[in-house]
Write a protein that holds these residues in place. Structure first.
Motif, PDB file in Angstrom:
ATOM      1  N   UNK A   1       0.839  -1.197   0.000  1.00 57.94           N
ATOM      2  CA  UNK A   1       0.000   0.000   0.000  1.00 57.94           C
ATOM      3  C   UNK A   1       0.878   1.253   0.000  1.00 57.94           C
TER       4      UNK A   1
ATOM      5  N   UNK B   1      -5.150   8.827  -0.769  1.00 59.88           N
ATOM      6  CA  UNK B   1      -5.350   8.184   0.525  1.00 59.88           C
ATOM      7  C   UNK B   1      -6.626   7.357   0.540  1.00 59.88           C
TER       8      UNK B   1
ATOM      9  N   UNK C   1      -6.848   3.463   1.238  1.00 61.98           N
ATOM     10  CA  UNK C   1      -7.709   2.990   2.324  1.00 61.98           C
ATOM     11  C   UNK C   1      -8.697   1.943   1.797  1.00 61.98           C
TER      12      UNK C   1
ATOM     13  N   UNK D   1      -6.921  -1.266   1.455  1.00 62.19           N
ATOM     14  CA  UNK D   1      -6.727  -1.859   2.779  1.00 62.19           C
ATOM     15  C   UNK D   1      -8.029  -2.469   3.283  1.00 62.19           C
TER      16      UNK D   1
ATOM     17  N   UNK E   1     -16.103  -1.239  11.509  1.00 63.97           N
ATOM     18  CA  UNK E   1     -14.747  -0.821  11.099  1.00 63.97           C
ATOM     19  C   UNK E   1     -14.762   0.567  10.463  1.00 63.97           C
TER      20      UNK E   1
ATOM     21  N   UNK F   1     -14.950   3.004  13.190  1.00 62.72           N
ATOM     22  CA  UNK F   1     -13.684   3.112  13.927  1.00 62.72           C
ATOM     23  C   UNK F   1     -12.650   3.900  13.128  1.00 62.72           C
ATOM     24  N   UNK F   2     -12.572   3.603  11.833  1.00 62.20           N
ATOM     25  CA  UNK F   2     -11.562   4.286  11.015  1.00 62.20           C
ATOM     26  C   UNK F   2     -11.902   5.772  10.920  1.00 62.20           C
TER      27      UNK F   2
ATOM     28  N   UNK G   1     -10.762   7.284  14.050  1.00 64.91           N
ATOM     29  CA  UNK G   1      -9.296   7.304  14.106  1.00 64.91           C
ATOM     30  C   UNK G   1      -8.737   8.415  13.227  1.00 64.91           C
ATOM     31  N   UNK G   2      -9.363   8.619  12.061  1.00 66.98           N
ATOM     32  CA  UNK G   2      -8.892   9.681  11.161  1.00 66.98           C
ATOM     33  C   UNK G   2      -9.098  11.051  11.810  1.00 66.98           C
TER      34      UNK G   2
ATOM     35  N   UNK H   1      -6.572  11.784  14.521  1.00 65.06           N
ATOM     36  CA  UNK H   1      -5.211  12.130  14.088  1.00 65.06           C
ATOM     37  C   UNK H   1      -5.189  13.326  13.156  1.00 65.06           C
TER      38      UNK H   1
ATOM     39  N   UNK I   1      -6.289  -1.761  17.424  1.00 67.50           N
ATOM     40  CA  UNK I   1      -6.565  -1.991  15.998  1.00 67.50           C
ATOM     41  C   UNK I   1      -7.575  -0.999  15.446  1.00 67.50           C
ATOM     42  N   UNK I   2      -8.417  -0.488  16.363  1.00 66.47           N
ATOM     43  CA  UNK I   2      -9.456   0.445  15.916  1.00 66.47           C
ATOM     44  C   UNK I   2      -8.864   1.749  15.413  1.00 66.47           C
ATOM     45  N   UNK I   3      -7.614   2.023  15.755  1.00 65.43           N
ATOM     46  CA  UNK I   3      -7.055   3.309  15.339  1.00 65.43           C
ATOM     47  C   UNK I   3      -6.040   3.179  14.209  1.00 65.43           C
ATOM     48  N   UNK I   4      -5.759   1.938  13.788  1.00 68.01           N
ATOM     49  CA  UNK I   4      -4.760   1.787  12.724  1.00 68.01           C
ATOM     50  C   UNK I   4      -5.334   2.203  11.369  1.00 68.01           C
ATOM     51  N   UNK I   5      -4.564   3.040  10.691  1.00 67.98           N
ATOM     52  CA  UNK I   5      -5.039   3.513   9.390  1.00 67.98           C
ATOM     53  C   UNK I   5      -4.013   3.236   8.291  1.00 67.98           C
ATOM     54  N   UNK I   6      -2.944   2.520   8.623  1.00 66.18           N
ATOM     55  CA  UNK I   6      -1.914   2.273   7.603  1.00 66.18           C
ATOM     56  C   UNK I   6      -1.455   0.822   7.662  1.00 66.18           C
ATOM     57  N   UNK I   7      -0.650   0.437   6.676  1.00 66.24           N
ATOM     58  CA  UNK I   7      -0.244  -0.959   6.596  1.00 66.24           C
ATOM     59  C   UNK I   7       1.154  -1.251   7.130  1.00 66.24           C
TER      60      UNK I   7
ATOM     61  N   UNK J   1       1.997   4.276  10.136  1.00 63.79           N
ATOM     62  CA  UNK J   1       1.011   4.516  11.189  1.00 63.79           C
ATOM     63  C   UNK J   1       1.454   5.707  12.058  1.00 63.79           C
TER      64      UNK J   1
ATOM     65  N   UNK K   1      -1.012  -5.065  12.043  1.00 58.40           N
ATOM     66  CA  UNK K   1      -1.980  -6.134  12.347  1.00 58.40           C
ATOM     67  C   UNK K   1      -1.281  -7.446  12.685  1.00 58.40           C
TER      68      UNK K   1
ATOM     69  N   UNK L   1       2.169   6.227  17.848  1.00 58.81           N
ATOM     70  CA  UNK L   1       1.625   7.040  16.764  1.00 58.81           C
ATOM     71  C   UNK L   1       0.979   8.322  17.306  1.00 58.81           C
TER      72      UNK L   1
END
Lengths: 293, 288
Positions: free
Chosen positions: A139, A157, A161, A164, A213, A216-217, A220-221, A224, B97-103, B108, B145, B159
């Motif tokens: 990615x 992005x 996403x 992903x 999910x 949650x994402x 999370x976005x 941040x 895991x709920x806050x991960x936005x990258x691989x 991250x 993950x 992060x």
């Protein structure tokens, strides 16, 4: 001390870190995807498209991708073929203008079957281009490539996403299936009809998980500081640390130029001189001879 | 000396959309800058809702009915944008895991830094600092993950830490990890507290691990803040805590029982080390 990394997890598999692909800039690799995926659109001649498939397979081998990984796409290749040739058989078009031939006691028509083959070769060539790209890139590579070609951050992005999310969807699917098997579900003894029913049952928990999910994402976005405009709190230009970790080298320019020239030549020959039509196909002549049409 | 407030919550009430009851009612709370606040309370009491309000996810991302105000360094959260809030308030979710936005772990950590406009030349140094502090420097190229629960939690903390927020909120940071992972998270919090550069708020059931670090403990019960006190004072009244479903540290309970039976009359210990010291005093006949 950091552990020595031996393989990179790509979007569709795992590739050793010493793969020659990583000597090239991510944007060059993206250009290869574009080249292998768009060129077949200008080519009817199946020999060329089969050659492009061979090139993709060679590059997979050269890139140290285990070709065993390709096996998982066989059902897809078979399903696409089955669909295309079935349509060509069942709905051939105006039969009066077509050339019939007999095979296994059934009447087929040469032109639609041949055209299905031409289209199939084109489609599979494009598909192998995509398999090559997603098997050898992460990615991160896609993000860097898209930023290098100056795609707006929000678009790049969101695309990354989405990719992903597709991977997460497959993971959730596997988790739900394992949970069901752990509670005694025997998939092997089930009939196809029961399996189809089961897959529809998966939809409910998968949908619920996907919604959770997404929620949650989104949180999370926000947490941040992500905004769709991608403008940072300082109001200035967004930093691009990731892209600056990579440099476009001379070999990248050479590879991009070679692909650009090859693509330009294909387009010019096709549009200007009508080249790459299936009239010149040796396979077509062979096909006619085999079916006696 | 005048106290500068990092967080001021005034007459704050919040009801989630389609919920019948208010999740928080008439909450008033002040958190001083640079302090370590431990927030405790039973499940569904409103602790996370309160943290989401400080972070600004309420009302920016979650729909509902709001009354009162939440201010972060004097600025009403309601009127502050996501990037500005991200810079001021860091939030580590209970489920990493709920806050991960990258691989990858590196991306991250990087994601928030690019969002808040950290200059490129500073980003590498921040990634190094945060990953070393949280012991994830050797995981930078791995997918977040594919690592253990404790590592995931540390990546989540890294992060957020890399963004160097003024306020760091950790929402049940040890709830999903093994004992070793818990110790590492507590160690990170202790190191951060020692630097004194951040206001730290930890929501946690496991008071044992964090009580000794806290400057104040906040009890949230049925949507209200019912007690705010320094930890020693907070854990003195065990009956009150029991009525509000809060378990004090085991060592505190033990010495409270000893005190109740007239065997001990010193201050209640909050940590095992304090308990051992108090035990030695008892054995030496000094504590009774």
């Amino acid at each position: 001390m950091p552990k020595a990394e031996i393989a990179k997890k790509t979007l569709l598999g795992v590739v050793p870190v010493d793969s020659p692909f990583y000597r090239f800039h991510p944007a060059t690799r993206l250009m290869l995807l574009v080249f292998l995926s768009v060129t077949p659109l200008f080519v009817d001649l199946p020999e060329i498209n089969l050659a492009l498939i061979a090139v993709a397979l060679f590059l997979l081998r050269w890139g140290k991708v285990q070709l065993g990984q390709i096996k998982r796409y066989l059902p897809l290749l078979f399903t696409v073929a089955l669909f295309m040739f079935t349509v060509a058989y069942l709905a051939p078009g105006d039969r009066a203008t077509l050339t019939p031939f007999k095979l296994l006691g059934l009447t087929f028509y040469l032109e639609p079957i041949w055209w299905a083959f031409v289209s199939y070769c084109r489609l599979i060539a494009m598909l192998f281009g995509a398999i090559l790209y997603f098997s050898t890139n992460r990615e991160r590579d896609l993000l860097v490539a898209l930023r290098t070609i100056r795609l707006p951050f929000a678009a790049s992005y969101v695309l990354a996403l989405s990719l992903r999310s597709a991977g997460m969807f497959m993971e959730d699917f596997a988790t739900i299936r394992e949970a069901q098997q752990a509670r005694g579900l025997d998939l092997e003894s089930m009939s196809i009809a029961d399996k189809v029913k089961l897959y529809t049952m998966y939809a409910v928990p998968l949908f619920a998980v996907a919604l959770r999910r997404a929620d949650e994402i989104s949180n999370a976005l926000f947490a941040r500081g992500y905004t769709l405009s991608a403008r940072p709190a300082t109001g200035g230009k967004r930093s691009d640390y990731l892209r600056k970790q990579y440099r476009v080298l001379a070999r990248d320019w050479i590879a991009i130029a070679a692909m650009g020239l090859a693509f330009g030549a294909v387009v010019a020959l096709r549009i200007g001189w009508g080249a790459f039509t299936d009239d010149a196909s040796l396979l077509k002549a062979l096909f006619r001879w085999v079916v006696g049409a | 000396m005048t106290v500068r407030w990092a967080v001021e919550v005034e007459d704050f009430s919040w009801r989630y959309q389609q919920a019948r009851e208010f999740a928080l009612r008439d909450v008033n709370l002040k958190i001083p800058e640079g302090s370590f606040t431990l927030v405790v309370g039973p499940n569904e009491s409103g602790k996370t809702t309160l943290m989401l309000a400080i972070k600004g996810l309420i009302p920016h991302s979650l729909p509902g009915t709001l009354r009162g105000t939440v201010r972060v360094f004097g600025q009403p959260v309601e009127h502050t944008s996501a990037p500005v809030l991200a810079k001021r308030v860091g939030y580590v979710f209970g489920d990493p895991e709920a806050q991960f936005t990258a691989l990858t772990v590196e991306e991250e950590i990087l994601f928030g830094l690019e969002n808040i406009g950290v200059p490129e030349e500073e980003i590498g140094e921040r990634i190094r600092w945060a990953s070393e502090l949280t012991m994830v420097a050797d995981l930078l190229d791995k997918p977040p993950y594919d690592i253990s629960g404790g590592q995931k939690q540390r990546v989540a903390i890294a992060s957020v830490l890399a963004m160097r927020p003024d306020i760091l909120i950790l929402d049940e940071p040890t709830s999903m990890i093994d004992p070793l992972g818990k110790d590492q998270v507590v160690q990170i919090c202790a190191e951060l507290k020692a630097t004194g550069s951040m206001t730290i708020i930890v929501v946690e059931h496991n008071v044992e691990a964090f009580a000794h670090l806290a400057d104040q403990v906040v009890l949230v019960y049925r949507g209200q803040v019912v007690r705010v006190a320094p930890p020693r004072e907070f854990f003195e009244d065990l009956e009150f805590l029991a009525q509000h479903d809060v378990s004090p540290p085991q060592v505190t309970t033990l010495f409270a029982l000893l005190r109740e039976r007239g065997l001990y009359n010193g201050a209640l210990p909050l940590t095992d080390d304090e308990g051992i010291a108090a035990g030695w005093q008892l054995l030496a006949g000094e504590g009774s």
